[in-house]
Design a protein around this motif. Structure first.
Motif, mmCIF file in Angstrom:
data_model
loop_
_atom_site.group_PDB
_atom_site.id
_atom_site.type_symbol
_atom_site.label_atom_id
_atom_site.label_comp_id
_atom_site.label_asym_id
_atom_site.label_seq_id
_atom_site.Cartn_x
_atom_site.Cartn_y
_atom_site.Cartn_z
ATOM 1 N N GLU A 37 14.554 4.561 39.681
ATOM 2 C CA GLU A 37 15.870 4.478 39.056
ATOM 3 C C GLU A 37 16.989 4.213 40.070
ATOM 4 O O GLU A 37 16.915 4.694 41.199
ATOM 5 N N ILE A 38 18.001 3.478 39.636
ATOM 6 C CA ILE A 38 19.180 3.238 40.484
ATOM 7 C C ILE A 38 20.175 4.369 40.252
ATOM 8 O O ILE A 38 20.622 4.577 39.128
ATOM 9 N N ILE A 39 20.485 5.105 41.324
ATOM 10 C CA ILE A 39 21.436 6.203 41.206
ATOM 11 C C ILE A 39 22.570 5.959 42.195
ATOM 12 O O ILE A 39 22.407 6.164 43.402
ATOM 13 N N GLU A 40 23.693 5.513 41.688
ATOM 14 C CA GLU A 40 24.828 5.281 42.579
ATOM 15 C C GLU A 40 25.512 6.621 42.866
ATOM 16 O O GLU A 40 25.837 7.368 41.946
ATOM 17 N N VAL A 41 25.671 6.927 44.142
ATOM 18 C CA VAL A 41 26.299 8.204 44.530
ATOM 19 C C VAL A 41 27.398 7.908 45.554
ATOM 20 O O VAL A 41 27.158 7.218 46.554
ATOM 21 N N THR A 42 28.583 8.451 45.298
ATOM 22 C CA THR A 42 29.690 8.230 46.239
ATOM 23 C C THR A 42 29.456 9.082 47.490
ATOM 24 O O THR A 42 28.739 10.095 47.437
ATOM 25 N N PRO A 43 30.074 8.705 48.608
ATOM 26 C CA PRO A 43 29.919 9.515 49.815
ATOM 27 C C PRO A 43 30.313 10.993 49.581
ATOM 28 O O PRO A 43 29.659 11.901 50.093
ATOM 29 N N GLU A 44 31.346 11.241 48.778
ATOM 30 C CA GLU A 44 31.791 12.625 48.524
ATOM 31 C C GLU A 44 30.720 13.427 47.790
ATOM 32 O O GLU A 44 30.628 14.648 47.949
ATOM 33 N N ASN A 45 29.953 12.763 46.958
ATOM 34 C CA ASN A 45 28.956 13.486 46.151
ATOM 35 C C ASN A 45 27.561 13.494 46.766
ATOM 36 O O ASN A 45 26.630 14.061 46.182
ATOM 37 N N PHE A 46 27.428 12.893 47.933
ATOM 38 C CA PHE A 46 26.070 12.726 48.469
ATOM 39 C C PHE A 46 25.413 14.055 48.859
ATOM 40 O O PHE A 46 24.207 14.254 48.640
ATOM 41 N N ALA A 47 26.208 14.970 49.423
ATOM 42 C CA ALA A 47 25.632 16.266 49.832
ATOM 43 C C ALA A 47 25.082 17.016 48.609
ATOM 44 O O ALA A 47 23.994 17.610 48.669
ATOM 45 N N ASP A 48 25.797 16.957 47.499
ATOM 46 C CA ASP A 48 25.335 17.610 46.258
ATOM 47 C C ASP A 48 24.048 16.951 45.749
ATOM 48 O O ASP A 48 23.125 17.626 45.288
ATOM 49 N N PHE A 49 24.032 15.630 45.839
ATOM 50 C CA PHE A 49 22.848 14.886 45.408
ATOM 51 C C PHE A 49 21.630 15.348 46.218
ATOM 52 O O PHE A 49 20.547 15.601 45.659
ATOM 53 N N MET A 50 21.809 15.474 47.531
ATOM 54 C CA MET A 50 20.705 15.880 48.412
ATOM 55 C C MET A 50 20.274 17.318 48.107
ATOM 56 O O MET A 50 19.092 17.656 48.155
ATOM 57 N N GLU A 51 21.228 18.157 47.801
ATOM 58 C CA GLU A 51 20.957 19.560 47.475
ATOM 59 C C GLU A 51 20.085 19.650 46.212
ATOM 60 O O GLU A 51 19.098 20.390 46.171
ATOM 61 N N ASN A 52 20.453 18.889 45.196
ATOM 62 C CA ASN A 52 19.686 18.848 43.947
ATOM 63 C C ASN A 52 18.272 18.332 44.158
ATOM 64 O O ASN A 52 17.315 18.829 43.579
ATOM 65 N N LEU A 53 18.199 17.318 45.010
ATOM 66 C CA LEU A 53 16.900 16.712 45.304
ATOM 67 C C LEU A 53 16.011 17.730 46.013
ATOM 68 O O LEU A 53 14.851 17.941 45.651
ATOM 69 N N SER A 54 16.572 18.342 47.024
ATOM 70 C CA SER A 54 15.868 19.316 47.856
ATOM 71 C C SER A 54 15.328 20.483 47.038
ATOM 72 O O SER A 54 14.207 20.955 47.254
ATOM 73 N N SER A 55 16.138 20.930 46.085
ATOM 74 C CA SER A 55 15.763 22.117 45.296
ATOM 75 C C SER A 55 14.731 21.777 44.225
ATOM 76 O O SER A 55 14.185 22.677 43.591
ATOM 77 N N GLY A 56 14.510 20.479 43.979
ATOM 78 C CA GLY A 56 13.581 20.077 42.937
ATOM 79 C C GLY A 56 14.243 19.975 41.580
ATOM 80 O O GLY A 56 13.644 19.506 40.612
ATOM 81 N N ARG A 57 15.505 20.380 41.472
ATOM 82 C CA ARG A 57 16.198 20.369 40.174
ATOM 83 C C ARG A 57 16.397 18.961 39.630
ATOM 84 O O ARG A 57 16.474 18.760 38.425
ATOM 85 N N SER A 58 16.488 17.975 40.523
ATOM 86 C CA SER A 58 16.793 16.610 40.069
ATOM 87 C C SER A 58 15.619 15.981 39.310
ATOM 88 O O SER A 58 15.794 15.039 38.560
ATOM 89 N N GLY A 59 14.418 16.502 39.562
ATOM 90 C CA GLY A 59 13.233 15.927 38.913
ATOM 91 C C GLY A 59 12.652 14.744 39.662
ATOM 92 O O GLY A 59 11.645 14.172 39.242
ATOM 93 N N PHE A 60 13.268 14.355 40.772
ATOM 94 C CA PHE A 60 12.740 13.240 41.564
ATOM 95 C C PHE A 60 11.753 13.749 42.612
ATOM 96 O O PHE A 60 11.944 14.816 43.195
ATOM 97 N N VAL A 61 10.730 12.927 42.881
ATOM 98 C CA VAL A 61 9.799 13.267 43.972
ATOM 99 C C VAL A 61 10.285 12.685 45.299
ATOM 100 O O VAL A 61 9.770 13.022 46.364
ATOM 101 N N GLY A 62 11.263 11.797 45.224
ATOM 102 C CA GLY A 62 11.812 11.187 46.435
ATOM 103 C C GLY A 62 12.469 9.879 46.095
ATOM 104 O O GLY A 62 12.636 9.552 44.912
#
Ligand code: ATR
Length: 284
Positions: A37-62
């Protein structure tokens, strides 16, 4: 119901990315219940995106990370391999035992493309790399790791080339654009990593380059693939040199990520290449 395996590409902007076409082609071919999937993330929101990914909450494997997030992705990953550590930038992320891991596959893609189309490229005594941005870094690393013992980095802003020479140490040397003719003399490999000749950039003023001074059997390659045949490649071809386009780098850099996320090592085929070429022709 079996859960779908989900991966992403993120950047800002990211709409132009061809990565979805590549990964969806492989997903289809292997009949994997997965998405890319294409997920556009602004620089301001990137840390949150990484946090969600790291925790497994995003549902992405990578997923893949592109400009401008490659450095942040590296910095925020829990574990990075040697390649990413030396570059300070990551383009591929995956979760492993609950930990967010990072690598950079740009250099791998670059080498695999030349391995396919010009297998003796790494026998060059010296290489000339034009440009000193992020892409140049990954390519310097790979060219060095493949054993080329003199690497001339030529850049409009010579201080950026000097930074890379300092970072990588020998065998990298920095030069201003005026030195191009001199360092090309006898070189076995020329790589354009600059945006010279790219659609929508300073493409109009590509300077004439005399490639005929290079070693016999020298190779000229461009990592720019819009257009597929760049002005520098046309010039080199007219002067009788072997040229390799940059599309294969894009295709091959995708291989390690797909394998991490979906568990199968995909193959870069001519059919895949033709699909991307058709898309480039439609969209650029
Ligand atoms: P990337 O991270 O994708 O490599 P970048 O950091 O923007 O992109 O780097 C682009 C490269 O193209 C730089 O080496 C840039 O030269 P400067 O460092 O002097 O900016 C080079 N470049 C862009 N336009 C150029 C031009 N018209 N002539 C020569 N080099 C150019």
């Amino acid at each position: 119901m079996v859960e779908q395996i989900r991966a992403f590409v993120t950047g800002f902007p990211v709409k132009h990315s061809r990565s979805p076409l590549i990964h969806r082609h492989w997903l289809e071919l292997a009949k994997i219940n997965g998405s890319y999937e294409i997920i556009e993330v602004t620089p301001e929101n990137f840390a949150d995106f990484m946090e969600n990914l790291s925790s497994g909450r995003s549902g992405f494997v990578g997923g893949n990370v592109t400009i401008p997030h490659k450095q942040q992705a590296f910095a925020l990953a829990v574990k990075a391999d040697e390649i990413a550590v030396e570059l300070g930038a990551a383009n591929t992320l995956w979760l492993e035992d609950g930990r967010l891991c990072a690598t950079n596959t740009d250099g791998y893609g670059f080498a695999a493309n030349l391995d396919q189309w010009a297998p003796r490229w790494d026998q060059a005594d010296s290489a000339v790399i034009l440009g000193a941005g992020g892409a140049s870094r990954a390519i310097i690393q790979t060219v060095r790791d493949r054993g080329i013992s003199r690497i001339h980095v030529v850049n409009r802003t010579v201080s950026r080339a000097a930074e890379l020479a300092a970072r990588f140490g020998r065998p990298v040397e920095a030069h201003p654009l005026e030195a191009l003719g001199e360092v090309l003399s006898g070189a076995g490999l020329f790589i354009n990593t600059s945006s010279l000749g790219m659609h929508g950039s300073a493409g109009g003023d590509v300077p004439a380059i005399d490639f005929s001074v290079m070693a016999p059997d020298a190779i000229v390659t461009d990592i720019v693939y819009t257009p597929l045949v760049t002005p520098l490649m046309t010039m080199a071809k007219q002067q009788g040199l072997k040229v390799v386009d940059g599309l294969g780098m894009l295709l091959h850099q995708a291989v390690p990520g797909f394998e991490k996320w979906f568990g199968i090592r995909p193959v870069v085929t001519d059919i895949l290449r033709q699909r991307i070429v058709a898309d480039l022709e439609n969209r650029t």
